[in-house]
Design a protein around this motif. Structure first.
Motif, PDB file in Angstrom:
ATOM      1  N   ASP A 157      17.243   4.540  33.444  1.00  0.00           N
ATOM      2  CA  ASP A 157      17.713   3.999  32.241  1.00  0.00           C
ATOM      3  C   ASP A 157      17.378   4.880  31.592  1.00  0.00           C
ATOM      4  O   ASP A 157      17.945   4.649  30.320  1.00  0.00           O
ATOM      5  N   GLU A 158      15.511   5.534  32.120  1.00  0.00           N
ATOM      6  CA  GLU A 158      15.673   6.285  31.047  1.00  0.00           C
ATOM      7  C   GLU A 158      16.493   7.800  30.952  1.00  0.00           C
ATOM      8  O   GLU A 158      17.069   7.839  29.461  1.00  0.00           O
ATOM      9  N   GLN A 160      19.233   7.554  31.033  1.00  0.00           N
ATOM     10  CA  GLN A 160      20.841   7.421  30.836  1.00  0.00           C
ATOM     11  C   GLN A 160      20.337   6.548  29.113  1.00  0.00           C
ATOM     12  O   GLN A 160      21.528   7.334  28.710  1.00  0.00           O
ATOM     13  N   GLN A 161      19.518   6.276  28.747  1.00  0.00           N
ATOM     14  CA  GLN A 161      19.016   6.002  27.277  1.00  0.00           C
ATOM     15  C   GLN A 161      18.853   7.557  26.556  1.00  0.00           C
ATOM     16  O   GLN A 161      19.782   7.966  25.113  1.00  0.00           O
ATOM     17  N   LEU A 162      18.534   8.464  27.220  1.00  0.00           N
ATOM     18  CA  LEU A 162      18.171   9.726  26.424  1.00  0.00           C
ATOM     19  C   LEU A 162      19.752  10.646  26.460  1.00  0.00           C
ATOM     20  O   LEU A 162      20.158  11.401  25.150  1.00  0.00           O
ATOM     21  N   HIS A 163      20.462  10.254  27.753  1.00  0.00           N
ATOM     22  CA  HIS A 163      22.196  11.369  27.432  1.00  0.00           C
ATOM     23  C   HIS A 163      23.069  10.455  26.934  1.00  0.00           C
ATOM     24  O   HIS A 163      24.515  11.122  27.126  1.00  0.00           O
ATOM     25  N   ASP A 164      23.260   9.047  27.468  1.00  0.00           N
ATOM     26  CA  ASP A 164      24.210   8.144  26.855  1.00  0.00           C
ATOM     27  C   ASP A 164      25.451   7.882  27.605  1.00  0.00           C
ATOM     28  O   ASP A 164      26.619   8.320  27.521  1.00  0.00           O
TER      29      ASP A 164
END
Length: 290
Positions: A157-158, A160-164
């Motif tokens: 999750d972390e 995925q939010q950082l790299h989209d």
């Protein structure tokens, strides 16, 4: 009604529903946990009869229903004790078992001639097993891998939010300071928490053709056992209420003789004699029927 223990105090408060021609005032039990198993069963019979006469939502209905829950909490603790070796906290298991007890109280029909104990134990056990099924793993995996699955979910999750985008195995390994082999092991282990459906086509992406369940079909070997059970129904119906209760707890709820004795307030030896006599009567009835 059975005589209560000296430590148990019961008073009879004035009830607004009690009139000179109406029902008797409801008994108030100061400490339901101090009531013996035999007395709890006797009081439960009386309260269930009264519950059926009261309107749902009234103070009297709530009092009787709540008292039934408190009187029978020993059943919840008894069933929950069989799962004490599980990793889940006992408080959570008892809480889930209490939900099962409330469901049993709401569904119980005293007119069916079945003891509430016999009806409630499978309901409570079923609720606890459902809890394990919904929160547990389909197959056993080591605690290390269970914890790794949680860490992987958070890291995914972390990142995925950082790299989209979905993180790669290498990125997850670097983020968690683990090797890529450990990450792959955690991903494979996480799949053990759920199981695939037997209705999915075997080796095909279409809905046509045989399913995996079709290929796993087998001949039912217990068909004769079912026939014997049907033949025994009249003989079981002819037994006394107590004999049917002991039989149901032993073979329906799979309790040991010692557990049945503890639950009903008898010695293990007494339960053994009852089962021996009842099974002898049923065996004779089955042979006669044959």
């Amino acid at each position: 009604m059975a005589v209560l223990n000296p430590t148990t105090s019961i008073t009879t408060p004035k009830s607004p529903s009690a009139t000179p021609t109406g029902p008797a005032p409801l008994p108030r039990i100061d400490d339901p946990s101090a009531v013996s198993p035999a007395d709890a069963r006797a009081l439960s019979r009386t309260l269930f009869q009264r519950l059926g006469q009261l309107e749902e939502g009234t103070p009297e209905f709530s009092y009787v229903r709540g008292t039934l829950v408190e009187l029978n909490m020993a059943l919840v603790k008894f069933v929950a004790g069989r799962y004490r070796t599980r990793s889940e906290p006992m408080e959570d298991i008892i809480q889930v078992g209490t939900v099962g007890l409330i469901k049993a109280i709401d569904r119980f029909d005293p007119g069916q001639g079945v003891e509430f104990t016999t009806f409630a134990i499978p309901t409570i056990a079923g609720e606890i097993k459902r809890f394990f099924r919904d929160t547990g793993w389909m197959v056993h995996v080591p605690r290390r891998l269970q914890e790794l699955r949680i860490a992987l979910a958070k890291a995914t999750d972390e990142l995925q939010q950082l790299h989209d985008r979905a993180p790669s195995t290498a990125e997850l390994a670097e983020h968690l300071s683990l090797s890529e082999a450990e990450i792959r092991e955690g991903i494979v282990a996480s799949r053990a928490q759920t199981a695939g459906s037997l209705d999915i086509g075997a080796g095909s992406d279409t809905d046509d053709g045989p399913t995996l369940g079709d290929r796993l079909a087998f001949e039912e070997r217990d068909f004769e056992l079912v026939l014997n059970r049907e033949a025994l129904k009249p003989a079981i119906a002819a037994l006394s209420e107590r004999d049917r209760e002991v039989l149901s707890l032993r073979f329906g709820s799979d309790l040991t003789q010692a557990e049945i004795g503890e639950l009903l307030g008898f010695s293990q030896m007494h339960i053994s004699r009852v089962l021996k006599r009842v099974l002898g009567e049923l065996r004779t009835a089955l042979l006669t029927e044959s």
